[in-house]
Design a protein around this motif. Sequence first.
Motif, PDB file in Angstrom:
ATOM      1  N   VAL A 291      -1.772  -8.570  26.130  1.00 13.35           N
ATOM      2  CA  VAL A 291      -1.169  -7.234  26.219  1.00 13.35           C
ATOM      3  C   VAL A 291      -2.107  -6.353  27.027  1.00 13.35           C
ATOM      4  O   VAL A 291      -3.299  -6.254  26.713  1.00 13.35           O
ATOM      5  N   ILE A 292      -1.585  -5.731  28.068  1.00 15.65           N
ATOM      6  CA  ILE A 292      -2.385  -4.803  28.877  1.00 15.65           C
ATOM      7  C   ILE A 292      -1.835  -3.404  28.606  1.00 15.65           C
ATOM      8  O   ILE A 292      -0.649  -3.132  28.859  1.00 15.65           O
ATOM      9  N   GLY A 293      -2.699  -2.535  28.056  1.00 15.18           N
ATOM     10  CA  GLY A 293      -2.239  -1.204  27.655  1.00 15.18           C
ATOM     11  C   GLY A 293      -2.933  -0.099  28.429  1.00 15.18           C
ATOM     12  O   GLY A 293      -4.100  -0.227  28.816  1.00 15.18           O
ATOM     13  N   PHE A 294      -2.199   0.993  28.644  1.00 19.20           N
ATOM     14  CA  PHE A 294      -2.727   2.143  29.397  1.00 19.20           C
ATOM     15  C   PHE A 294      -2.458   3.436  28.641  1.00 19.20           C
ATOM     16  O   PHE A 294      -1.390   3.621  28.054  1.00 19.20           O
ATOM     17  N   ASP A 295      -3.423   4.339  28.691  1.00 20.58           N
ATOM     18  CA  ASP A 295      -3.186   5.729  28.283  1.00 20.58           C
ATOM     19  C   ASP A 295      -4.292   6.587  28.893  1.00 20.58           C
ATOM     20  O   ASP A 295      -5.392   6.100  29.135  1.00 20.58           O
ATOM     21  N   ILE A 296      -3.954   7.848  29.126  1.00 15.34           N
ATOM     22  CA  ILE A 296      -4.936   8.753  29.723  1.00 15.34           C
ATOM     23  C   ILE A 296      -5.714   9.511  28.651  1.00 15.34           C
ATOM     24  O   ILE A 296      -6.609  10.285  28.968  1.00 15.34           O
ATOM     25  N   GLN A 297      -5.377   9.276  27.357  1.00 17.12           N
ATOM     26  CA  GLN A 297      -6.079   9.965  26.270  1.00 17.12           C
ATOM     27  C   GLN A 297      -7.001   8.965  25.565  1.00 17.12           C
ATOM     28  O   GLN A 297      -6.542   8.106  24.812  1.00 17.12           O
ATOM     29  N   GLU A 298      -8.293   9.154  25.778  1.00 17.45           N
ATOM     30  CA  GLU A 298      -9.294   8.237  25.218  1.00 17.45           C
ATOM     31  C   GLU A 298      -9.223   8.181  23.697  1.00 17.45           C
ATOM     32  O   GLU A 298      -9.392   7.122  23.097  1.00 17.45           O
ATOM     33  N   ALA A 299      -8.978   9.350  23.063  1.00 20.61           N
ATOM     34  CA  ALA A 299      -8.965   9.396  21.593  1.00 20.61           C
ATOM     35  C   ALA A 299      -7.856   8.506  21.044  1.00 20.61           C
ATOM     36  O   ALA A 299      -8.054   7.794  20.047  1.00 20.61           O
ATOM     37  N   ALA A 300      -6.715   8.516  21.707  1.00 18.98           N
ATOM     38  CA  ALA A 300      -5.596   7.688  21.260  1.00 18.98           C
ATOM     39  C   ALA A 300      -5.954   6.208  21.398  1.00 18.98           C
ATOM     40  O   ALA A 300      -5.688   5.402  20.507  1.00 18.98           O
ATOM     41  N   LEU A 301      -6.594   5.855  22.501  1.00 16.75           N
ATOM     42  CA  LEU A 301      -6.961   4.449  22.718  1.00 16.75           C
ATOM     43  C   LEU A 301      -7.988   3.995  21.678  1.00 16.75           C
ATOM     44  O   LEU A 301      -7.927   2.868  21.194  1.00 16.75           O
ATOM     45  N   LYS A 302      -8.898   4.906  21.351  1.00 19.28           N
ATOM     46  CA  LYS A 302      -9.942   4.547  20.375  1.00 19.28           C
ATOM     47  C   LYS A 302      -9.301   4.241  19.014  1.00 19.28           C
ATOM     48  O   LYS A 302      -9.639   3.261  18.357  1.00 19.28           O
ATOM     49  N   GLU A 303      -8.381   5.087  18.617  1.00 20.52           N
ATOM     50  CA  GLU A 303      -7.683   4.886  17.338  1.00 20.52           C
ATOM     51  C   GLU A 303      -6.862   3.595  17.364  1.00 20.52           C
ATOM     52  O   GLU A 303      -6.851   2.826  16.401  1.00 20.52           O
TER      53      GLU A 303
END
Length: 188
Positions: A48-60
């Motif tokens: 799974v390759i995932g993207f988001d521009i919000q680091e906090a969301a990715l960390k969670e």
Amino acid sequence: MNLPNALTYSHALLSECVGPGDTVVDATVGNGHDTIFLASLVGKTGHVIGFDIQEAALKETQTQLTLTGLASQVELHATGHEHVGDYLTAETPVNGAIFNLGYLPGGDKSLITQPTTTLAAVAELLKHLPRGGRIILVVYYGHPGGKTERNAVVDFCQQLPQRVYQVLQYGFINQVHNPPFLLAIERR
Ligand code: SAM
């Protein structure tokens, strides 16, 4: 049993075209609900390759993936999905991809997906879509800027050549508060 909403139906459509060992993309990771679902579909041999521009969301999301034992098959990137091509080799088939458009619930409502970058990512993913593969967009459009993006993605999908792709639109048409609807692009 009631008709499924767009979000629930998106998972049903993905489970039909994604299986163990596949490569898939979560274009808008956010709180990670789709990432976790996709990670369980592809299993340990998948990707799974995932993207988001919000680091906090990715960390969670990374924390949740670790807690659920699904981290090994997932890579998360703190960058826009418009760069998806940089993370795929030319010959990699992407059997499924999902976009949840709009803003992160409970997050910064000014950080919304944008038509130009959304469509750049969809166009790139189309190059990797095998026969039977699906790109799903769950379109939220009640927020400022949402209708512009909705119009752009619907217009893009309507112009895809029928002999190569079929595009489904699914959603409730008698509900208040602009409920999300779904677009599913499938390569024939
Ligand atoms: N699927 C998520 C979940 O399960 O919680 C919800 C996603 S939310 C509706 C939209 C997300 O898209 C936000 O987290 C936002 O930061 C992200 N986003 C906005 N522009 C983006 C871009 N260019 N590339 C990747 N993510 C983006």
